[in-house]
Design a protein around this motif. Structure first.
Motif, mmCIF file in Angstrom:
data_model
loop_
_atom_site.group_PDB
_atom_site.id
_atom_site.type_symbol
_atom_site.label_atom_id
_atom_site.label_comp_id
_atom_site.label_asym_id
_atom_site.label_seq_id
_atom_site.Cartn_x
_atom_site.Cartn_y
_atom_site.Cartn_z
ATOM 1 N N ASN A 196 0.823 -1.206 0.000
ATOM 2 C CA ASN A 196 0.000 0.000 0.000
ATOM 3 C C ASN A 196 0.863 1.266 0.000
ATOM 4 O OD1 ASN A 196 -2.249 -1.660 0.210
ATOM 5 N ND2 ASN A 196 -2.349 -1.491 2.438
ATOM 6 N N LEU A 255 -2.724 -3.473 -2.820
ATOM 7 C CA LEU A 255 -2.118 -2.447 -3.669
ATOM 8 C C LEU A 255 -2.904 -1.140 -3.567
ATOM 9 C CD1 LEU A 255 -1.406 -4.601 -6.872
ATOM 10 C CD2 LEU A 255 0.271 -3.847 -5.175
ATOM 11 N N HIS A 256 -3.275 -0.750 -2.370
ATOM 12 C CA HIS A 256 -3.999 0.506 -2.170
ATOM 13 C C HIS A 256 -3.098 1.702 -2.478
ATOM 14 C CE1 HIS A 256 -7.165 -1.783 -0.491
ATOM 15 N NE2 HIS A 256 -6.732 -1.863 0.753
ATOM 16 N N CYS A 304 -1.515 3.060 -5.008
ATOM 17 C CA CYS A 304 -0.233 2.838 -5.692
ATOM 18 C C CYS A 304 -0.149 3.584 -7.025
ATOM 19 C CB CYS A 304 -0.019 1.339 -5.930
ATOM 20 S SG CYS A 304 0.275 0.400 -4.417
ATOM 21 N N ILE A 342 -1.933 3.125 -9.681
ATOM 22 C CA ILE A 342 -2.153 2.218 -10.812
ATOM 23 C C ILE A 342 -3.254 2.770 -11.706
ATOM 24 C CG2 ILE A 342 -2.866 -0.110 -11.482
ATOM 25 C CD1 ILE A 342 -1.650 -1.087 -8.825
ATOM 26 N N ALA A 352 -4.140 -1.752 -14.856
ATOM 27 C CA ALA A 352 -5.258 -2.657 -14.601
ATOM 28 C C ALA A 352 -5.372 -3.710 -15.699
ATOM 29 C CB ALA A 352 -6.559 -1.862 -14.504
ATOM 30 N N LEU A 391 -7.358 -3.013 -4.546
ATOM 31 C CA LEU A 391 -6.867 -1.953 -5.426
ATOM 32 C C LEU A 391 -7.504 -0.603 -5.095
ATOM 33 C CD1 LEU A 391 -7.037 -3.918 -8.810
ATOM 34 C CD2 LEU A 391 -4.952 -3.273 -7.587
ATOM 35 N N ASN A 418 -6.790 3.813 -6.367
ATOM 36 C CA ASN A 418 -5.943 3.959 -7.545
ATOM 37 C C ASN A 418 -6.664 4.769 -8.623
ATOM 38 O OD1 ASN A 418 -3.324 2.392 -7.119
ATOM 39 N ND2 ASN A 418 -4.842 0.892 -6.435
ATOM 40 N N LEU A 451 -12.184 -2.202 -5.173
ATOM 41 C CA LEU A 451 -12.065 -1.188 -6.230
ATOM 42 C C LEU A 451 -12.612 0.163 -5.773
ATOM 43 C CD1 LEU A 451 -13.219 -3.250 -9.359
ATOM 44 C CD2 LEU A 451 -10.886 -2.621 -8.736
ATOM 45 N N ASN A 511 -11.823 4.613 -7.239
ATOM 46 C CA ASN A 511 -11.040 4.422 -8.452
ATOM 47 C C ASN A 511 -11.625 5.166 -9.650
ATOM 48 O OD1 ASN A 511 -8.567 2.561 -8.803
ATOM 49 N ND2 ASN A 511 -9.741 1.537 -7.205
#
Length: 262
Positions: A32, A59-60, A62, A64, A69, A87, A90, A115, A118
């Motif tokens: 994270n 992967l908070h 990050c 992305i 994705a 995730l 992101n 998610l 996002n």
């Protein structure tokens, strides 16, 4: 470069190498807040494809994007051990959500998908709901803080719970589709030279950083060998161009369908 950033880079490199080596002790990975470049996501994707031990991946926040994705979606199609993917926070948008949704037609081991926050709109939400008609393994998808219609979120939650939902496609009006269209179009401008230039520039920065780190901590080696760099470049270019081609084909089908409806 601050000591905290150097520590993050070293820890990220070691963690990705452990995933690539299929380390049996690496089952829960927390990254994270780590800044992921496209080649980092590409390396993670390649590592996940053949990994049979990792169960949980955080992967908070990050950074992305939709491109990342798409790469992770490829990993989800191949990986059979990952059960929880987080995730949140992101920038994957509707295009990234659609890519991940497409992987759910194949993946049968993922149980939890985060998610939240996002910037996913109605388009991405609808694609996720459609994928859940073919996926019975996911029990929770977290979507707080996105831009999708509440009825779509409710439909996704019902499908995760194994319940029937009755929301109709026409609850998402044409203006909502147009509001999200820039997410979809953003991947159509990708070409090999653009991606290659971006990746090459990132690798150059990473090499300079690794030289600076080696002067202070000689035990740390550069994360990517020359062969790995070439492999990552090729993988990233092919993956993104393939996704762009699929996006164009989907749009043509949608346009033809609307003409038939008219």
């Amino acid at each position: 470069m601050s000591s905290n950033i150097k520590y993050q880079q070293r820890h990220l490199r070691k963690t990705l190498k452990n995933i690539a080596k299929n380390d049996p002790h690496t089952r829960e990975v927390v990254l994270n807040g780590y800044s992921f470049l496209n080649e980092d996501v590409a390396f993670l994707t390649m590592a996940l494809v053949n990994n049979t031990n990792i169960n949980i991946l955080y992967l908070h926040d990050c950074g992305i994007t939709a491109k990342g994705a798409h790469l992770l979606a490829y990993a989800l199609q191949k990986n059979t051990s990952l059960q929880h993917l987080w995730l949140n926070g992101n920038k994957i948008g509707s295009a990234g959500a659609e890519a991940i949704a497409s992987s759910l037609y194949v993946n049968k081991t993922l149980v939890t998908l985060g998610l939240a926050n996002n910037d996913v709109g109605n388009y991405g939400g609808k694609r996720m709901a459609e994928a859940l008609t073919e996926n019975n393994s996911i029990t929770d998808i977290f979507l707080e803080g996105n831009r999708m219609n509440e009825r779509i979120i409710d439909g996704i939650n019902r499908r995760c719970a194994g319940e029937e939902d009755n929301y109709e496609d026409d609850v998402v009006h044409e203006y909502n589709y147009k509001c999200n269209s820039y997410h979809v179009d953003s991947l159509d401008d990708i070409d090999a030279s653009t991606v290659m230039a971006s990746v090459t520039s990132s690798f150059g920065t990473m090499m300079l950083d690794s030289i600076e780190e080696e002067s202070e901590e000689e035990e740390d080696e550069d994360m990517y060998s020359d062969d790995e760099r070439r492999s990552l470049m090729s993988f990233l270019v092919k993956s993104l161009l393939f996704c762009s081609f699929r996006r164009r084909r989907r749009r043509v089908v949608c346009q033809n369908s609307r003409r038939l409806d008219e």
